[in-house]
Enzyme design. Sequence first.
Site, PDB file in Angstrom:
ATOM      1  CB  SER A   1      50.078 -48.108 -32.082  1.00 14.13           C
ATOM      2  OG  SER A   1      51.084 -48.770 -32.213  1.00 14.13           O
TER       3      SER A   1
ATOM      4  CE  LYS B   1      52.942 -45.880 -30.936  1.00 12.57           C
ATOM      5  NZ  LYS B   1      53.130 -45.827 -29.338  1.00 12.57           N
TER       6      LYS B   1
ATOM      7  CE  LYS C   1      54.772 -49.888 -32.055  1.00 13.09           C
ATOM      8  NZ  LYS C   1      55.316 -49.440 -30.834  1.00 13.09           N
TER       9      LYS C   1
ATOM     10  CG  ASP D   1      57.273 -46.119 -30.691  1.00 12.14           C
ATOM     11  OD1 ASP D   1      58.018 -45.926 -30.487  1.00 12.14           O
ATOM     12  OD2 ASP D   1      56.002 -46.705 -29.910  1.00 12.14           O
TER      13      ASP D   1
ATOM     14  CD  GLU E   1      55.605 -43.964 -28.360  1.00 11.66           C
ATOM     15  OE1 GLU E   1      54.661 -43.173 -28.781  1.00 11.66           O
ATOM     16  OE2 GLU E   1      55.474 -45.001 -27.815  1.00 11.66           O
TER      17      GLU E   1
ATOM     18  CG  ASP F   1      56.855 -46.363 -24.735  1.00 11.86           C
ATOM     19  OD1 ASP F   1      56.805 -46.917 -23.597  1.00 11.86           O
ATOM     20  OD2 ASP F   1      56.348 -46.985 -25.625  1.00 11.86           O
TER      21      ASP F   1
ATOM     22  CE  LYS G   1      53.083 -47.871 -23.801  1.00 14.65           C
ATOM     23  NZ  LYS G   1      54.091 -48.636 -24.633  1.00 14.65           N
TER      24      LYS G   1
ATOM     25  N   GLY H   1      49.634 -47.621 -24.773  1.00 14.67           N
ATOM     26  CA  GLY H   1      48.590 -48.798 -24.711  1.00 14.67           C
ATOM     27  C   GLY H   1      49.685 -50.112 -24.809  1.00 14.67           C
TER      28      GLY H   1
HETATM   29  O1  OSB Z   1      55.864 -48.863 -28.155  1.00 14.63           O
HETATM   30  O2  OSB Z   1      53.973 -48.143 -27.555  1.00 14.63           O
HETATM   31  C1  OSB Z   1      54.675 -49.063 -27.770  1.00 14.63           C
HETATM   32  C2  OSB Z   1      52.403 -52.160 -27.893  1.00 14.63           C
HETATM   33  C3  OSB Z   1      53.218 -52.881 -27.012  1.00 14.63           C
HETATM   34  C4  OSB Z   1      54.461 -52.211 -26.289  1.00 14.63           C
HETATM   35  C5  OSB Z   1      54.954 -51.343 -26.764  1.00 14.63           C
HETATM   36  C6  OSB Z   1      54.016 -50.355 -27.429  1.00 14.63           C
HETATM   37  C7  OSB Z   1      52.923 -50.793 -28.096  1.00 14.63           C
HETATM   38  C8  OSB Z   1      51.978 -50.187 -29.128  1.00 14.63           C
HETATM   39  C9  OSB Z   1      50.625 -50.487 -29.101  1.00 14.63           C
HETATM   40  O3  OSB Z   1      52.755 -49.194 -29.918  1.00 14.63           O
HETATM   41  C10 OSB Z   1      49.737 -49.984 -28.359  1.00 14.63           C
HETATM   42  C11 OSB Z   1      48.383 -50.493 -28.263  1.00 14.63           C
HETATM   43  O4  OSB Z   1      47.598 -50.484 -29.323  1.00 14.63           O
HETATM   44  O5  OSB Z   1      48.055 -51.342 -27.134  1.00 14.63           O
HETATM   45 MG    MG Z   2      56.228 -46.782 -27.748  1.00 12.59          MG
END
Ligand code: OSB
Ligand code: MG
Length: 367
Positions: A136, A161, A163, A188, A213, A238, A262, A290
Amino acid sequence: MKLKELEVYRMSMPLVESFSNSQMTVKTRVFDLVKLTTSTGMSGWGETVAFETPWYTTETLESCRYSIEHYLWPLIRGKDVASPKELVQLFSRVKGHQMAQAAIETAFWGIYSQDKKVPLNRMIGSVNDEVAVGVSLGLDTAENLLRKVAEVVDKGYTRVKIKIKPGQDIETIRLIREKFPDLKLMVDANGAYSMADAELLARLDDYHLEMIEQPLGDDDFINHATLQKQLQTKICLDENIHSLEDVKVAFALGSARAINLKWGRVGGITKALEIIAYCQAHNLEVWCGGMFESGVGRAYNLALASLSGMEFPGDISESSRYWREDIVKQPQKLHQGKLTVSEGVGAGFEIDSQAVQKYCLKKERFI
Ligand code: OSB
Ligand code: MG
């Protein structure tokens, strides 16, 4: 197994690289490590994955810490608990506080699988030892993202992924897709859009993304359903998903065709397993997200991600993408785009006590 003692270690670990999404920036990961010990001296470790601020979920580091001391530990202190199901039953009065519950519940799974002398992933029904994983990437300029995508693809990651937020979306994705036509790519938004952006989001259909997402608000099932009808790309929820009931609502309304799972956000592994079973029975794609976990939380991610039907590469990168030094003795390492699930009995990690001490700000003990 009689639950005798609970220790809470306040941890502060700098991330290798700071990470931004549409709602926040994280430079240092502050979390609580939870150690649960039985009267026969068996221990299991868990972590609270909430952040210091409620920008991602209602739960926070301090709400988890408070809930553990004042509500959760008193419900299980001194109790003889035979299985994770029994533990979840003891917590059943508690509304919400999923991340706090999950920290203790995962620690208990560690004890339970040690006691049964079976690795955790086998304990939950997994037959796989390797897990294809993804990355991500936080908000960044298109130029930096192009470089970072190239780096992680080079390393062997099979899904990326990105952001996004308004103003940092279509053009960035267009450029990345042009350079990486076959990559499993997704975005996302962490809830940064509204229905006024529906047309813009529909333009993302051109880039054959795996999914989008959480485009809309964290409690908005209805508009996600309306939006999903206007998109070819799958919507993945999510922030909306805190329970099996939330997944059922999403399915009934058509708010999503995929679920980012999660264990922290849904209250632990027992609940996560119920959600996986439901998704698989209802043709909803489910995969493992994650939360910048340490090697402790990541072991639980990996056990879940190793289940059959969880093949979509999740947000479970190798330890060194997050930490210069992890708090487990065998930090997860990538081999040909995959992480290996530990063979060891129990949760599959050994705590590095020196590293824990190094990053620990304070330690509390409840008996
Ligand atoms: O939106 O999935 C998410 C990390 C922290 C809080 C929300 C998210 C995320 C990530 C990173 O996208 C996930 C990771 O690499 O641990
Ligand atoms: Mg997310």
